[in-house]
Structures are given as C-alpha cells and as structure tokens.
Design a protein around this motif. Structure first.
Motif, PDB file in Angstrom:
ATOM      1  N   GLN A  71      17.347  16.891  28.872  1.00 18.86           N
ATOM      2  CA  GLN A  71      17.629  18.390  28.626  1.00 18.86           C
ATOM      3  C   GLN A  71      19.123  18.666  28.618  1.00 18.86           C
ATOM      4  OE1 GLN A  71      16.117  20.986  31.138  1.00 18.86           O
ATOM      5  NE2 GLN A  71      15.269  22.521  29.745  1.00 18.86           N
ATOM      6  N   ASP A  72      19.649  19.330  27.408  1.00 12.59           N
ATOM      7  CA  ASP A  72      21.036  19.582  27.540  1.00 12.59           C
ATOM      8  C   ASP A  72      21.147  20.554  28.910  1.00 12.59           C
ATOM      9  OD1 ASP A  72      22.743  22.581  26.157  1.00 12.59           O
ATOM     10  OD2 ASP A  72      23.417  20.453  25.855  1.00 12.59           O
ATOM     11  N   LEU A  73      22.326  20.490  29.151  1.00 11.08           N
ATOM     12  CA  LEU A  73      23.064  21.203  30.537  1.00 11.08           C
ATOM     13  C   LEU A  73      22.905  22.825  30.482  1.00 11.08           C
ATOM     14  CD1 LEU A  73      23.955  20.976  33.334  1.00 11.08           C
ATOM     15  CD2 LEU A  73      26.336  20.662  32.398  1.00 11.08           C
ATOM     16  N   ALA A  74      23.511  23.149  29.238  1.00 11.31           N
ATOM     17  CA  ALA A  74      23.419  24.579  28.976  1.00 11.31           C
ATOM     18  C   ALA A  74      21.889  25.033  29.029  1.00 11.31           C
ATOM     19  CB  ALA A  74      23.981  25.082  27.634  1.00 11.31           C
ATOM     20  N   GLU A  75      21.054  24.190  28.453  1.00 10.71           N
ATOM     21  CA  GLU A  75      19.611  24.772  28.391  1.00 10.71           C
ATOM     22  C   GLU A  75      19.130  24.641  29.703  1.00 10.71           C
ATOM     23  OE1 GLU A  75      15.444  23.458  26.132  1.00 10.71           O
ATOM     24  OE2 GLU A  75      17.340  22.383  25.812  1.00 10.71           O
ATOM     25  N   ALA A  76      19.324  23.757  30.379  1.00 13.22           N
ATOM     26  CA  ALA A  76      18.987  23.679  31.865  1.00 13.22           C
ATOM     27  C   ALA A  76      19.280  24.897  32.696  1.00 13.22           C
ATOM     28  CB  ALA A  76      19.310  22.457  32.402  1.00 13.22           C
ATOM     29  N   ASN A  77      20.462  25.332  32.605  1.00 16.68           N
ATOM     30  CA  ASN A  77      21.162  26.345  33.342  1.00 16.68           C
ATOM     31  C   ASN A  77      20.310  27.721  32.645  1.00 16.68           C
ATOM     32  OD1 ASN A  77      23.077  26.681  34.915  1.00 16.68           O
ATOM     33  ND2 ASN A  77      24.764  25.906  33.812  1.00 16.68           N
ATOM     34  N   ALA A  78      20.431  27.830  31.575  1.00 15.03           N
ATOM     35  CA  ALA A  78      19.456  28.970  31.261  1.00 15.03           C
ATOM     36  C   ALA A  78      18.069  28.998  31.636  1.00 15.03           C
ATOM     37  CB  ALA A  78      19.680  29.086  29.536  1.00 15.03           C
ATOM     38  N   ASN A  79      17.406  27.841  31.696  1.00 14.04           N
ATOM     39  CA  ASN A  79      15.669  27.798  31.929  1.00 14.04           C
ATOM     40  C   ASN A  79      15.759  27.976  33.445  1.00 14.04           C
ATOM     41  OD1 ASN A  79      14.933  27.346  29.408  1.00 14.04           O
ATOM     42  ND2 ASN A  79      14.691  24.849  29.775  1.00 14.04           N
ATOM     43  N   VAL A  80      16.634  27.675  34.300  1.00 17.05           N
ATOM     44  CA  VAL A  80      16.788  28.052  35.696  1.00 17.05           C
ATOM     45  C   VAL A  80      16.645  29.447  35.922  1.00 17.05           C
ATOM     46  CG1 VAL A  80      17.843  27.664  38.007  1.00 17.05           C
ATOM     47  CG2 VAL A  80      17.400  25.551  36.688  1.00 17.05           C
ATOM     48  N   ARG A  81      17.703  30.004  35.360  1.00 20.46           N
ATOM     49  CA  ARG A  81      17.863  31.553  35.467  1.00 20.46           C
ATOM     50  C   ARG A  81      16.784  32.389  35.084  1.00 20.46           C
ATOM     51  NH1 ARG A  81      21.259  35.276  36.667  1.00 20.46           N
ATOM     52  NH2 ARG A  81      23.131  34.106  37.136  1.00 20.46           N
ATOM     53  N   LYS A  82      16.099  31.987  33.814  1.00 20.25           N
ATOM     54  CA  LYS A  82      15.241  32.839  33.161  1.00 20.25           C
ATOM     55  C   LYS A  82      13.910  32.488  33.818  1.00 20.25           C
ATOM     56  CE  LYS A  82      14.493  31.515  28.857  1.00 20.25           C
ATOM     57  NZ  LYS A  82      14.230  30.752  27.772  1.00 20.25           N
ATOM     58  N   ARG A  83      13.530  31.544  34.658  1.00 21.36           N
ATOM     59  CA  ARG A  83      12.332  31.194  35.410  1.00 21.36           C
ATOM     60  C   ARG A  83      12.322  32.209  36.341  1.00 21.36           C
ATOM     61  NH1 ARG A  83      12.941  25.974  36.052  1.00 21.36           N
ATOM     62  NH2 ARG A  83      13.572  26.217  38.200  1.00 21.36           N
ATOM     63  N   ILE A  84      13.548  32.019  37.364  1.00 20.99           N
ATOM     64  CA  ILE A  84      13.614  32.688  38.462  1.00 20.99           C
ATOM     65  C   ILE A  84      13.472  34.122  38.262  1.00 20.99           C
ATOM     66  CG2 ILE A  84      15.053  33.131  40.655  1.00 20.99           C
ATOM     67  CD1 ILE A  84      15.708  30.187  40.605  1.00 20.99           C
ATOM     68  N   GLU A  85      14.367  34.848  37.399  1.00 17.74           N
ATOM     69  CA  GLU A  85      14.218  36.086  36.920  1.00 17.74           C
ATOM     70  C   GLU A  85      13.088  36.721  36.573  1.00 17.74           C
ATOM     71  OE1 GLU A  85      17.584  36.340  34.307  1.00 17.74           O
ATOM     72  OE2 GLU A  85      18.932  36.609  35.985  1.00 17.74           O
ATOM     73  N   LYS A  86      12.144  35.938  35.771  1.00 15.17           N
ATOM     74  CA  LYS A  86      10.975  36.154  35.341  1.00 15.17           C
ATOM     75  C   LYS A  86      10.029  36.594  36.578  1.00 15.17           C
ATOM     76  CE  LYS A  86       7.202  35.076  32.146  1.00 15.17           C
ATOM     77  NZ  LYS A  86       6.774  33.923  31.356  1.00 15.17           N
ATOM     78  N   ARG A  87       9.996  35.365  37.395  1.00 19.82           N
ATOM     79  CA  ARG A  87       8.838  35.498  38.564  1.00 19.82           C
ATOM     80  C   ARG A  87       9.422  36.793  39.425  1.00 19.82           C
ATOM     81  NH1 ARG A  87       9.797  30.221  42.021  1.00 19.82           N
ATOM     82  NH2 ARG A  87       9.252  29.344  39.894  1.00 19.82           N
ATOM     83  N   LEU A  88      10.730  36.922  39.459  1.00 24.10           N
ATOM     84  CA  LEU A  88      11.177  38.203  40.618  1.00 24.10           C
ATOM     85  C   LEU A  88      10.738  39.372  39.879  1.00 24.10           C
ATOM     86  CD1 LEU A  88      14.238  36.942  41.869  1.00 24.10           C
ATOM     87  CD2 LEU A  88      12.351  37.034  43.059  1.00 24.10           C
ATOM     88  N   ASP A  89      11.349  39.588  38.558  1.00 24.62           N
ATOM     89  CA  ASP A  89      11.169  41.108  37.777  1.00 24.62           C
ATOM     90  C   ASP A  89       9.597  41.340  37.648  1.00 24.62           C
ATOM     91  OD1 ASP A  89      13.705  41.172  37.750  1.00 24.62           O
ATOM     92  OD2 ASP A  89      14.045  40.580  35.834  1.00 24.62           O
ATOM     93  N   GLY A  90       8.816  40.645  37.287  1.00 27.77           N
ATOM     94  CA  GLY A  90       7.415  40.786  37.069  1.00 27.77           C
ATOM     95  C   GLY A  90       6.702  41.600  38.219  1.00 27.77           C
TER      96      GLY A  90
END
Length: 116
Positions: A71-90
């Motif tokens: 995986q691309d490093l920038a994509e990995a960074n974005a995926n980590v943030r998106k996964r955690i934020e989605k879990r919290l916000d919902g």
C-alpha cells in the motif's frame, strides 16, 4: 383530585422516573464513549507518528484477510485516520441522538404532569 386523576398522576410520575433512569444510563454510555474516543485519538496520534517516521519510499502493507497487500504510504495514513474517525463518530452521534430523543420525551411527560 379524584382517584382516577391521582392514579394517572402516579403513573406519569413513574413513567418520568423510568425515562430519567434511561437517560442517566445513556449519559453514562456517552461518558464511556468519550473515554474510548480519547483512547482512539491517542492511538491515532501514535499511528500517524509511526507512519510519519517512515521514508516516503518505505514499503507499507495492509492486512486483507490472510494476505498482506502493498500500500502507498499516503493511502495508509488516510486509511488509518478514516477508520478510527468513522468508528468514533458513528457511535457518538447515535448516542447523542438517543439522548436528545429521551430528553424530549421527559419534557413531554413533565408537561403532562404539570397540566394535572
């Protein structure tokens, strides 16, 4: 006050007490959710720090079922943030909506009690 009016008032007061207890439990769930949110925010910061330490050309892999996929490093960074934020916000949004609904129901019961 007649007997049926007195009984109706007691039922409304019991209903109000039950709804207040439900709201109290929900508020405790929201407090727990905020503690979890704090933990995940710290975890997110740690993950981002670890990813920031990598060179841009570093190999990063994502576990998908039993396979590691490059995986691309920038994509990995974005995926980590998106996964955690989605879990919290919902979960927090759902709890806050339930809290609002329960508060409105309590106000309606209180108004009915006052009208007796």
């Amino acid at each position: 006050m007649n007997s049926s009016s007195s009984t109706a008032l007691r039922e409304l007061q019991r209903d109000l007490e039950n709804r207040a207890n439900d709201l109290s439990k929900l508020q405790k769930d929201i407090a727990k959710n905020r503690q979890v949110r704090k933990k995940y925010t710290i975890q997110l910061g740690e993950n981002e720090l670890e990813l920031d330490l990598l060179n841009e050309d570093a190999n990063v892999y994502k576990l998908i079922c039993p396979v590691l996929v490059k995986q691309d490093l920038a994509e990995a960074n974005a995926n980590v943030r998106k996964r955690i934020e989605k879990r919290l916000d919902g979960s927090l949004q759902d709890l806050e909506e339930k809290q609002h609904s329960k508060r409105e129901a309590i106000l309606k019961v209180q108004q009915r009690i006052q009208s007796h």
